[in-house]
Design a protein around this motif. Structure first.
Motif: not given
Ligand code: ATP
Length: 257
Positions: A19, A40, A42, A164, A196
């Motif tokens: 990730a 997604g 990260g 957020e 976001q």
């Molecule tokens: P959002 O604004 O949608 O929360 P984000 O930028 O915070 O997005 P993350 O939640 O950090 O993104 O996710 C980063 C990547 O890791 C994504 O591809 C997500 O699908 C994956 N991911 C997040 N949590 C898990 C988990 N518990 N198991 C497997 N993959 C995960």
């Protein structure tokens, strides 16, 4: 200025899925620093990695808080060193009163420290004093978010991380929430803000990182990022030399027609 938090080449995995692909960033003492990026990208994983919430992660890289390496510590030890975390979705105790929720946040502090902390928090969020006896679950969404922030501040953190805080709030409350984050910054708390809503975040942040697919793809002051063509187009929804003020006017006009 010196960095209170520094990440270098941080790599985090969920099982075999990578990730974070080598995140390096600094949060300057006294600043509001934003992490921007789409779904997604990260962003939440960065905060959860810093807070030590992911088992055996980060796999690689270092996290320094105030000069001390913390990437191998347990969450409790990391919190004790001065990181406050307001995760996405508020996560307050609905069945407890507002005051009881704040007391939970201050459990490490002595009674006299807690009293002072409570006064300080009430001065930032007067509504939490007015509603101190009310069950937290009956507060509005915006008030619950203020309570979640207030509770994290009860530990008097050196660094407050927020995921957020404006998510799911009405447009009016979104503005109010950014004012609140800005006020927390003015009170001398260093803030690391995941958002976001890039446009709003850049109004209050001193510095920002744009994350995509687990990497930092751009960073700079709000002015620098607003001049970066890719950032303007992909994250701020602006094209060419259209200014943010112009785009906002244009959007307003469009809605009125
Ligand atoms: P959002 O604004 O949608 O929360 P984000 O930028 O915070 O997005 P993350 O939640 O950090 O993104 O996710 C980063 C990547 O890791 C994504 O591809 C997500 O699908 C994956 N991911 C997040 N949590 C898990 C988990 N518990 N198991 C497997 N993959 C995960």
């Amino acid at each position: 200025m010196s960095a209170i938090l520094s990440l270098r080449h941080v790599e985090t995995y969920y099982g075999r899925v990578q990730a974070l692909r080598g995140i390096s960033l600094d949060v300057e003492q006294g600043s509001i620093t934003a992490i921007l990026g789409g779904n997604g990208a990260g962003k939440t994983t960065i905060l959860n990695t810093i807070a030590g919430l992911l088992d055996d992660q980060p796999e690689k890289g270092t996290v320094h808080l105030g000069g001390e390496r913390i990437e191998s510590l347990e969450t409790e030890q990391i919190i004790a060193r001065g990181i406050g975390y307001v995760p996405e979705g508020r996560q307050i105790f609905a069945e407890l009163t507002v005051k009881e929720n704040l007391d939970v946040g201050g459990f490490r502090r002595s009674a006299s420290e807690s009293r002072e902390d409570l006064q300080w928090i009430h001065s930032i969020f007067p509504v939490l004093e007015e509603r101190r006896k009310q069950l937290a679950g009956t507060l509005s969404g915006g008030e619950q978010q203020m309570l979640a922030i207030g509770r994290a501040l009860m530990t008097r953190p050196r660094l407050l991380m927020m995921d957020e805080p404006s998510l799911g709030l009405s447009p009016l409350l979104v503005d109010r929430m950014f004012d609140v984050v800005s006020e927390v910054g003015r009170r001398g708390v260093t803030v690391l803000l995941v958002e976001q809503n890039a446009r709003k975040a850049l109004e209050i942040a001193g510095f920002a990182y744009v994350v995509e697919d687990g990497r930092v793809v751009a960073s700079g002051s709000p002015e620098e990022l607003q001049q970066n063509e890719d950032v303007r187009e992909f994250y701020l929804g602006l094209k060419g030399d259209q200014s943010i003020a112009e785009a906002q006017r244009w959007k307003r006009k469009k809605r009125w027609r």
